[in-house]
Enzyme design. Sequence first.
Site, short mmCIF file in Angstrom:
data_model
loop_
_atom_site.label_atom_id
_atom_site.label_comp_id
_atom_site.label_asym_id
_atom_site.label_seq_id
_atom_site.Cartn_x
_atom_site.Cartn_y
_atom_site.Cartn_z
N HIS A 128 0.83 -1.29 -0.04
CA HIS A 128 -0.17 -0.21 0.18
C HIS A 128 0.89 1.12 0.01
CE1 HIS A 128 -2.68 2.88 1.82
NE2 HIS A 128 -3.83 2.09 1.51
N ASP A 205 3.14 -4.31 7.76
CA ASP A 205 1.86 -3.54 7.70
C ASP A 205 0.71 -4.34 7.81
OD1 ASP A 205 -0.56 -2.43 7.12
OD2 ASP A 205 0.27 -1.51 5.03
N GLN A 208 -4.58 -4.99 7.07
CA GLN A 208 -5.51 -5.98 6.65
C GLN A 208 -5.45 -7.35 7.09
OE1 GLN A 208 -7.95 -5.04 4.27
NE2 GLN A 208 -7.27 -2.95 3.90
N LYS A 231 -10.28 -0.50 10.47
CA LYS A 231 -10.20 -1.98 9.76
C LYS A 231 -10.70 -3.00 10.67
CE LYS A 231 -7.66 -0.24 6.50
NZ LYS A 231 -8.30 0.16 5.05
N CYS A 369 -4.87 2.73 -3.39
CA CYS A 369 -3.85 3.27 -2.97
C CYS A 369 -2.67 2.21 -3.16
CB CYS A 369 -3.98 3.68 -1.43
SG CYS A 369 -5.11 4.87 -1.06
#
Length: 411
Positions: A128, A205, A208, A231, A369
């Site tokens: 991302h 990261d 998600q 999220k 993104c």
Amino acid sequence: MSTVLDPLDVAAVRQDFALLSRVLHGKRVIYLDSAVSGQMPLPVIERIAKYEREEHTNVHRGVSTLSQEATDFYEAAREKVRRFLGAGSIREIVWTRGTTEAINLVAQTYGRMHVKEGDEILLSAMEHHANIVPWQMLAQEKGATIKVIPMTDAGELILDSLDELITDLTRIIGVVHVSNVLGTVNPVKEIIARAHAKGVPVLVDGAQAVPHLKVDVVDLDADFYAFSGHKLSGPTGIGVLYGKLAHLEAMPPWHGGGNMIRSVSWEKTTYMAAPGKFEAGTPPIAAAIGLGAAIDYLSALGLDRIAAHEHDLLTYATEQLSAIPGLRILGTAKDKASVISFVVEGIHPHDMGSLLDGEGVVVRAGHHCAQPVMTRFNVPATTRASFAYFNTRDEVDVLVSAILKAIELFT
């Protein structure tokens, strides 16, 4: 011997989401956009409202009962995050505004300390923008180089490339746990182990990942792990940076002001220990308490049950969408979370998104993104459907019918 889980009571869960009863364009809302932002269940909304209505004040600032209560609730939320991630200490949990700020924090503190001219920063091909741009800014400032772990046409990282890509000049690796476009679940534990064998730290990261997977940062041996509250069925404006305590203790503050100091004089300022030195100013108190409530809610449902239900939806949706002529799914990794990005021959993703919206189906259309991913697959954008624990197979059927209707309009 494996344990057979009772299925998730989705009908009961759906009662906690008023949006799912809303009507748009004469159609009941089908919310398939949890990858952009998860819906907050009623208990989370009520917990935030209770703080704002009955408990609102600042934290760490006063001796009043109200201030002490708010501080307790706020720090209890930090403890919930610690347990949720399997971290060893609450001192390793830093509040941020989201994943993006968490990554920027690492880049502007740890990165500035360790990256110099000629050094290398290694990122994966499916990142991302939030895990690209901060490192590009640092690389430009320091005269460093960005290198990329390539991926296959299926959307899986080519791990054999790591032996050549990780060099004596590599100072940090940034890798997404779950791709927001492809749904790929990356083998971050293996990546971290291979990086550590060469003395290179890794930032993950996890934006998600945390809604779909059980995460144990100690088991992964991650140096840094970042995610966003919204999220995870929590509020916006709150995020988390997990960092190994040794790293956090060595890193300098990056914002200055109240609450992150021990003492201030005209000559000198001394700072709080981690995590306090990274949390300048009045923190997002209500949002932190709300994130703690979201973790309670999901934990009560059972993360394993959630994962099983979402996997069923992913499998069913993949089968149904794959049967549509002219539709191509981007990302066919063996290990995927419940995200499907697709393109349909002859229909721009933005047009598809608008047509689906007219049928009450909320999806995402665009580059998400992640423009380098679009470039890798030679598409300008995709339409993305992302499934959560409150979605159903019937809603997948509505999605399929709406796509077929859109195709009819363009043929």
